[in-house]
Design an enzyme around this catalytic site. Structure first.
Site, PDB file in Angstrom:
ATOM      1  N   TYR A  54       0.832  -1.210   0.000  1.00  0.00           N
ATOM      2  CA  TYR A  54       0.000   0.000   0.000  1.00  0.00           C
ATOM      3  C   TYR A  54       0.864   1.257   0.000  1.00  0.00           C
ATOM      4  CZ  TYR A  54      -3.522  -3.450   0.998  1.00  0.00           C
ATOM      5  OH  TYR A  54      -4.342  -4.555   0.924  1.00  0.00           O
ATOM      6  N   CYS A  55       1.734   1.340  -0.970  1.00  0.00           N
ATOM      7  CA  CYS A  55       2.676   2.450  -1.106  1.00  0.00           C
ATOM      8  C   CYS A  55       2.501   3.078  -2.484  1.00  0.00           C
ATOM      9  CB  CYS A  55       4.106   1.925  -0.939  1.00  0.00           C
ATOM     10  SG  CYS A  55       5.406   3.149  -1.202  1.00  0.00           S
ATOM     11  N   ALA A  56       2.803   4.358  -2.590  1.00  0.00           N
ATOM     12  CA  ALA A  56       2.732   5.015  -3.899  1.00  0.00           C
ATOM     13  C   ALA A  56       3.712   4.400  -4.888  1.00  0.00           C
ATOM     14  CB  ALA A  56       2.999   6.507  -3.750  1.00  0.00           C
ATOM     15  N   THR A  81       4.271   1.137  -5.080  1.00  0.00           N
ATOM     16  CA  THR A  81       3.926  -0.273  -5.273  1.00  0.00           C
ATOM     17  C   THR A  81       3.821  -0.650  -6.743  1.00  0.00           C
ATOM     18  OG1 THR A  81       2.772  -0.371  -3.146  1.00  0.00           O
ATOM     19  CG2 THR A  81       2.200  -2.053  -4.760  1.00  0.00           C
TER      20      THR A  81
END
Length: 223
Positions: free
Chosen positions: A73-75, A77
């Site tokens: 859940y990371c920008a 990803t």
């Protein structure tokens, strides 16, 4: 609270989490950092697989390794989408990518080990994504702080930090904070065929893999 409102609140929270990035950097910091070469190698370390078993990195002798701390859940990803094409283009099979899930950056990897592959396949990046045979995703570990994994302690000792500023304290879920810490999810260490860390890359230094590819090619040409 109704079920609809609960789902909506969770979606809003997820968007806020995904939107969090590490500290912004100038172009002068996008150049990879060269690592100090010593007699110790990544082959001296064991890591936990998703099933809980231990695996020695000595099994990757004579391979070029791209070691990445990952999060669902990371920008950043969506960099997962680039990993398989890079490995497909590596016709001699020398390159292997080792992904280590970590929840220390704004809690962007909350999944348990047994949930990780399903999350990647159905949520982010989703659309049925599955790792290439040379993309290996291991069990969750810590890359910074008091309980940083010995592998990452070694990598950080050998390779200087990619930026001079770590980030915002409330986004970093660990203590103590060190000057050589991994800056955020999807920072990368490139390891040569002798197991020696050679280059360290900021997460933004990627550009669908094109920023890292010349250095991979360099290490693949070495005997």
């Amino acid at each position: 609270m109704s079920a609809q409102l609960l789902i909506l609140s969770h979606m809003v929270l997820l968007q806020l989490i995904v939107a969090q990035l590490g500290p912004k950097i100038g172009k002068q910091f996008l150049k990879p950092k060269q690592c100090e070469i010593t007699n110790q190698t990544v082959y001296d370390f064991q890591v936990q697989m998703l099933n809980g078993a231990q695996k020695s990195l000595a099994e990757y002798r004579n391979k070029v390794l791209l070691i990445v701390n990952v999060a669902t859940y990371c920008a950043y990803t969506m960099q997962y989408r680039d990993f398989n094409p890079i490995l497909e283009s590596n016709s001699n099979g020398t390159l292997n990518i080792l992904g280590f899930p970590c929840n220390q950056f704004y809690l962007q990897e909350p999944a348990e080990n047994h949930e990780l592959l399903s999350g990647l396949k159905y949520v982010r990046p989703g659309h049925g994504w599955e790792p290439h045979k040379n993309m290996h995703i291991f069990g969750k570990l810590e890359v910074n702080g008091e309980n940083d994994h010995p592998l990452y302690k070694f990598l950080k000792e050998r390779c200087p930090p990619t930026v001079p500023v770590i980030g915002k304290r409330h986004q970093l879920i660990y203590d103590p904070i060190g000057t050589n810490d991994v800056i955020w999810n999807f920072e990368k260490f490139l390891v040569d065929k002798k197991g020696r860390p050679r280059y360290r890359f900021h997460p933004e230094n990627w550009v669908q893999g094109t920023a890292v590819k010349p250095y991979i090619d360099e290490l693949e040409r070495e005997i």
